[in-house]
Motif scaffolding. Structure first.
Motif, short mmCIF file in Angstrom:
data_model
loop_
_atom_site.label_atom_id
_atom_site.label_comp_id
_atom_site.label_asym_id
_atom_site.label_seq_id
_atom_site.Cartn_x
_atom_site.Cartn_y
_atom_site.Cartn_z
N THR A 139 3.27 -0.61 -54.48
CA THR A 139 4.04 -0.18 -55.64
C THR A 139 4.51 1.26 -55.47
O THR A 139 5.66 1.59 -55.76
CB THR A 139 3.20 -0.34 -56.93
OG1 THR A 139 2.78 -1.69 -57.03
CG2 THR A 139 3.99 0.03 -58.15
N CYS A 170 4.97 2.95 -52.63
CA CYS A 170 5.98 3.01 -51.56
C CYS A 170 7.34 2.53 -52.09
O CYS A 170 8.38 3.11 -51.77
CB CYS A 170 5.55 2.18 -50.36
SG CYS A 170 4.16 2.91 -49.47
N ARG A 171 7.33 1.48 -52.88
CA ARG A 171 8.57 0.97 -53.46
C ARG A 171 9.19 2.02 -54.39
O ARG A 171 10.37 2.26 -54.38
CB ARG A 171 8.29 -0.32 -54.21
CG ARG A 171 9.54 -1.08 -54.57
CD ARG A 171 9.24 -2.44 -55.15
NE ARG A 171 7.91 -2.88 -54.75
CZ ARG A 171 7.06 -3.59 -55.48
NH1 ARG A 171 7.41 -3.99 -56.66
NH2 ARG A 171 5.88 -3.93 -55.06
N HIS A 172 8.34 2.67 -55.19
CA HIS A 172 8.81 3.71 -56.10
C HIS A 172 9.45 4.86 -55.33
O HIS A 172 10.54 5.33 -55.67
CB HIS A 172 7.64 4.23 -56.94
CG HIS A 172 7.92 5.51 -57.65
ND1 HIS A 172 8.74 5.59 -58.75
CD2 HIS A 172 7.50 6.79 -57.39
CE1 HIS A 172 8.81 6.84 -59.15
NE2 HIS A 172 8.07 7.58 -58.34
N SER A 208 10.74 4.86 -52.25
CA SER A 208 11.98 4.47 -51.58
C SER A 208 13.11 4.30 -52.60
O SER A 208 14.25 4.69 -52.33
CB SER A 208 11.79 3.20 -50.77
OG SER A 208 11.52 2.10 -51.60
N GLN A 209 12.82 3.75 -53.77
CA GLN A 209 13.85 3.61 -54.79
C GLN A 209 14.29 4.96 -55.33
O GLN A 209 15.46 5.17 -55.62
CB GLN A 209 13.36 2.71 -55.92
CG GLN A 209 13.28 1.26 -55.51
CD GLN A 209 12.71 0.38 -56.60
OE1 GLN A 209 12.19 0.85 -57.60
NE2 GLN A 209 12.80 -0.92 -56.39
N ARG A 210 13.38 5.88 -55.43
CA ARG A 210 13.71 7.23 -55.89
C ARG A 210 14.71 7.88 -54.94
O ARG A 210 15.68 8.48 -55.37
CB ARG A 210 12.43 8.06 -56.00
CG ARG A 210 12.63 9.41 -56.64
CD ARG A 210 11.32 10.13 -56.84
NE ARG A 210 10.60 10.22 -55.59
CZ ARG A 210 9.31 10.50 -55.48
NH1 ARG A 210 8.59 10.69 -56.56
NH2 ARG A 210 8.73 10.58 -54.32
N GLU A 211 14.50 7.71 -53.64
CA GLU A 211 15.44 8.27 -52.66
C GLU A 211 16.78 7.56 -52.74
O GLU A 211 17.83 8.20 -52.63
CB GLU A 211 14.85 8.15 -51.25
CG GLU A 211 15.77 8.70 -50.17
CD GLU A 211 16.18 10.15 -50.37
OE1 GLU A 211 17.31 10.49 -49.95
OE2 GLU A 211 15.40 10.94 -50.95
N LEU A 212 16.78 6.25 -52.94
CA LEU A 212 18.05 5.53 -53.09
C LEU A 212 18.82 6.02 -54.32
O LEU A 212 20.04 6.17 -54.26
CB LEU A 212 17.78 4.03 -53.19
CG LEU A 212 17.32 3.35 -51.92
CD1 LEU A 212 16.95 1.90 -52.21
CD2 LEU A 212 18.38 3.42 -50.85
N PHE A 213 18.12 6.29 -55.40
CA PHE A 213 18.79 6.81 -56.59
C PHE A 213 19.35 8.20 -56.34
O PHE A 213 20.42 8.55 -56.84
CB PHE A 213 17.86 6.80 -57.80
CG PHE A 213 17.77 5.46 -58.47
CD1 PHE A 213 18.87 4.93 -59.12
CD2 PHE A 213 16.61 4.73 -58.43
CE1 PHE A 213 18.80 3.68 -59.72
CE2 PHE A 213 16.53 3.49 -59.04
CZ PHE A 213 17.63 2.96 -59.68
N ARG A 214 18.64 9.03 -55.57
CA ARG A 214 19.17 10.35 -55.21
C ARG A 214 20.45 10.21 -54.40
O ARG A 214 21.42 10.92 -54.63
CB ARG A 214 18.13 11.14 -54.42
CG ARG A 214 17.03 11.70 -55.26
CD ARG A 214 16.14 12.61 -54.42
NE ARG A 214 14.98 13.00 -55.16
CZ ARG A 214 13.73 12.91 -54.73
NH1 ARG A 214 13.48 12.47 -53.52
NH2 ARG A 214 12.72 13.27 -55.49
N GLN A 215 20.44 9.31 -53.43
CA GLN A 215 21.64 9.08 -52.63
C GLN A 215 22.79 8.58 -53.49
O GLN A 215 23.93 9.01 -53.33
CB GLN A 215 21.34 8.07 -51.52
CG GLN A 215 20.44 8.59 -50.43
CD GLN A 215 20.11 7.51 -49.42
OE1 GLN A 215 20.62 6.40 -49.47
NE2 GLN A 215 19.23 7.84 -48.48
#
Length: 81
Positions: A16, A18-20, A22-29
């Motif tokens: 959970t 790790c998913r959080h 990685s999703q946080r970085e995707l939202f930054r991008q």
């Protein structure tokens, strides 16, 4: 709590987290891309109705020219890609 349950709980928490991350970085991008797009298209907000009408007229002329040029092109055999 048994060792098996504890181990599964730790695995679930790690997954959970790790998913959080990685999703946080995707939202930054995504935010960076959204800001970049706004910066590149800001000039559109400054256009007047006359500017839009002129762009539409010019686009129509351009499309008609492309269609006319396309109708003058020789037919290509279907086996050619």
């Amino acid at each position: 709590m048994s060792m098996g349950m504890w181990s599964r709980l730790l695995d679930w928490v790690e997954e959970t987290w790790c998913r959080h991350v990685s999703q946080r970085e995707l939202f930054r991008q995504l935010d960076r891309m959204r800001d970049d797009l706004k910066a590149r298209t800001a000039w559109v907000d400054e256009l007047t109705e006359e500017d839009y009408a002129e762009m539409l007229r010019n686009l129509t002329v351009c499309l008609e020219a492309v269609q006319e040029a396309g109708s003058d092109a020789p037919e290509r055999p279907e086996s050619t890609s």
